[in-house]
Design a protein around this motif. Structure first.
Motif, mmCIF file in Angstrom:
data_model
loop_
_atom_site.group_PDB
_atom_site.id
_atom_site.type_symbol
_atom_site.label_atom_id
_atom_site.label_comp_id
_atom_site.label_asym_id
_atom_site.label_seq_id
_atom_site.Cartn_x
_atom_site.Cartn_y
_atom_site.Cartn_z
ATOM 1 N N ASN A 82 0.827 -1.207 0.000
ATOM 2 C CA ASN A 82 0.000 0.000 0.000
ATOM 3 C C ASN A 82 0.861 1.256 0.000
ATOM 4 O O ASN A 82 0.554 2.232 -0.688
ATOM 5 C CB ASN A 82 -0.937 0.015 1.207
ATOM 6 C CG ASN A 82 -2.051 -1.001 1.083
ATOM 7 O OD1 ASN A 82 -2.387 -1.436 -0.010
ATOM 8 N ND2 ASN A 82 -2.629 -1.388 2.203
ATOM 9 N N THR A 83 1.941 1.233 0.750
ATOM 10 C CA THR A 83 2.854 2.375 0.780
ATOM 11 C C THR A 83 3.456 2.616 -0.591
ATOM 12 O O THR A 83 3.510 3.763 -1.066
ATOM 13 C CB THR A 83 3.971 2.139 1.820
ATOM 14 O OG1 THR A 83 3.377 1.982 3.106
ATOM 15 C CG2 THR A 83 4.956 3.285 1.850
ATOM 16 N N LEU A 84 3.899 1.553 -1.237
ATOM 17 C CA LEU A 84 4.474 1.687 -2.576
ATOM 18 C C LEU A 84 3.450 2.229 -3.572
ATOM 19 O O LEU A 84 3.774 3.079 -4.401
ATOM 20 C CB LEU A 84 5.031 0.349 -3.049
ATOM 21 C CG LEU A 84 6.361 -0.053 -2.412
ATOM 22 C CD1 LEU A 84 6.629 -1.539 -2.633
ATOM 23 C CD2 LEU A 84 7.495 0.784 -2.966
ATOM 24 N N GLU A 85 2.225 1.736 -3.487
ATOM 25 C CA GLU A 85 1.170 2.224 -4.384
ATOM 26 C C GLU A 85 0.908 3.705 -4.140
ATOM 27 O O GLU A 85 0.700 4.469 -5.080
ATOM 28 C CB GLU A 85 -0.105 1.411 -4.201
ATOM 29 C CG GLU A 85 -0.007 0.021 -4.789
ATOM 30 C CD GLU A 85 -1.222 -0.853 -4.505
ATOM 31 O OE1 GLU A 85 -2.122 -0.429 -3.743
ATOM 32 O OE2 GLU A 85 -1.253 -1.972 -5.031
ATOM 33 N N ASN A 86 0.923 4.124 -2.863
ATOM 34 C CA ASN A 86 0.720 5.538 -2.547
ATOM 35 C C ASN A 86 1.850 6.410 -3.082
ATOM 36 O O ASN A 86 1.647 7.597 -3.339
ATOM 37 C CB ASN A 86 0.591 5.740 -1.032
ATOM 38 C CG ASN A 86 -0.723 5.210 -0.498
ATOM 39 O OD1 ASN A 86 -1.692 5.090 -1.236
ATOM 40 N ND2 ASN A 86 -0.751 4.896 0.782
ATOM 41 N N LEU A 87 3.022 5.826 -3.248
ATOM 42 C CA LEU A 87 4.154 6.555 -3.821
ATOM 43 C C LEU A 87 4.137 6.532 -5.344
ATOM 44 O O LEU A 87 5.016 7.089 -5.982
ATOM 45 C CB LEU A 87 5.470 5.970 -3.306
ATOM 46 C CG LEU A 87 5.772 6.199 -1.832
ATOM 47 C CD1 LEU A 87 7.000 5.398 -1.407
ATOM 48 C CD2 LEU A 87 5.958 7.679 -1.544
ATOM 49 N N GLY A 88 3.146 5.850 -5.924
ATOM 50 C CA GLY A 88 2.997 5.815 -7.370
ATOM 51 C C GLY A 88 3.673 4.643 -8.057
ATOM 52 O O GLY A 88 3.750 4.604 -9.277
ATOM 53 N N ALA A 89 4.159 3.694 -7.289
ATOM 54 C CA ALA A 89 4.835 2.536 -7.878
ATOM 55 C C ALA A 89 3.815 1.486 -8.316
ATOM 56 O O ALA A 89 2.738 1.377 -7.749
ATOM 57 C CB ALA A 89 5.798 1.924 -6.873
ATOM 58 N N THR A 90 4.185 0.726 -9.328
ATOM 59 C CA THR A 90 3.395 -0.424 -9.737
ATOM 60 C C THR A 90 3.848 -1.595 -8.869
ATOM 61 O O THR A 90 5.034 -1.913 -8.817
ATOM 62 C CB THR A 90 3.629 -0.750 -11.216
ATOM 63 O OG1 THR A 90 3.287 0.397 -11.994
ATOM 64 C CG2 THR A 90 2.797 -1.941 -11.644
ATOM 65 N N VAL A 91 2.907 -2.209 -8.180
ATOM 66 C CA VAL A 91 3.249 -3.215 -7.176
ATOM 67 C C VAL A 91 2.563 -4.535 -7.488
ATOM 68 O O VAL A 91 1.377 -4.571 -7.799
ATOM 69 C CB VAL A 91 2.816 -2.738 -5.768
ATOM 70 C CG1 VAL A 91 3.166 -3.764 -4.725
ATOM 71 C CG2 VAL A 91 3.437 -1.404 -5.436
ATOM 72 N N ASP A 92 3.325 -5.604 -7.383
ATOM 73 C CA ASP A 92 2.766 -6.949 -7.463
ATOM 74 C C ASP A 92 2.891 -7.567 -6.075
ATOM 75 O O ASP A 92 3.944 -8.061 -5.693
ATOM 76 C CB ASP A 92 3.509 -7.799 -8.491
ATOM 77 C CG ASP A 92 3.001 -9.233 -8.533
ATOM 78 O OD1 ASP A 92 1.886 -9.491 -8.030
ATOM 79 O OD2 ASP A 92 3.725 -10.094 -9.058
ATOM 80 N N ALA A 93 1.818 -7.506 -5.310
ATOM 81 C CA ALA A 93 1.833 -8.022 -3.946
ATOM 82 C C ALA A 93 1.300 -9.450 -3.870
ATOM 83 O O ALA A 93 1.098 -9.984 -2.784
ATOM 84 C CB ALA A 93 1.016 -7.114 -3.033
ATOM 85 N N SER A 94 1.119 -10.073 -5.024
ATOM 86 C CA SER A 94 0.595 -11.436 -5.013
ATOM 87 C C SER A 94 1.643 -12.406 -4.470
ATOM 88 O O SER A 94 2.839 -12.222 -4.660
ATOM 89 C CB SER A 94 0.164 -11.858 -6.415
ATOM 90 O OG SER A 94 1.273 -11.851 -7.280
#
Length: 90
Positions: A45-57
């Motif tokens: 969630n932090t990475l997404e808030n920073l605008g990063a594309t995240v694969d948390a699967s």
């Protein structure tokens, strides 16, 4: 300000996880797995808030014990932490 908030959230998450690690002598394996899941979710969630594309699967195929599942989540957390560090280095 947005970046500062995200960094603060990550630091709080890391503090909670490290505190949990020291206090985990009485924790069950289920609680440790839950803590690992929470850490991955918070960092993603932090990475997404920073605008990063995240694969948390997380692929738990082949993991039959709670400790094996926890290890997979810990590996994903390390991967996300690396992504976070790289993003902050920019």
């Amino acid at each position: 300000m947005k970046k500062l908030t995200a960094i603060t959230a990550t630091l709080i998450t890391a503090s909670v996880l490290s505190t949990s690690a020291f206090a985990s002598t009485g924790d069950s394996a289920r609680e440790e797995l839950r803590n690992a899941k929470v850490g991955v979710t918070a960092l993603a969630n932090t990475l997404e808030n920073l605008g990063a594309t995240v694969d948390a699967s997380v692929d738990l195929n082949g993991a039959s014990t709670l400790s094996q599942k926890e290890a997979i989540y810990d590996a994903k957390y390390s991967e996300l932490q690396t992504q976070f560090n790289e993003l902050n280095a920019q």
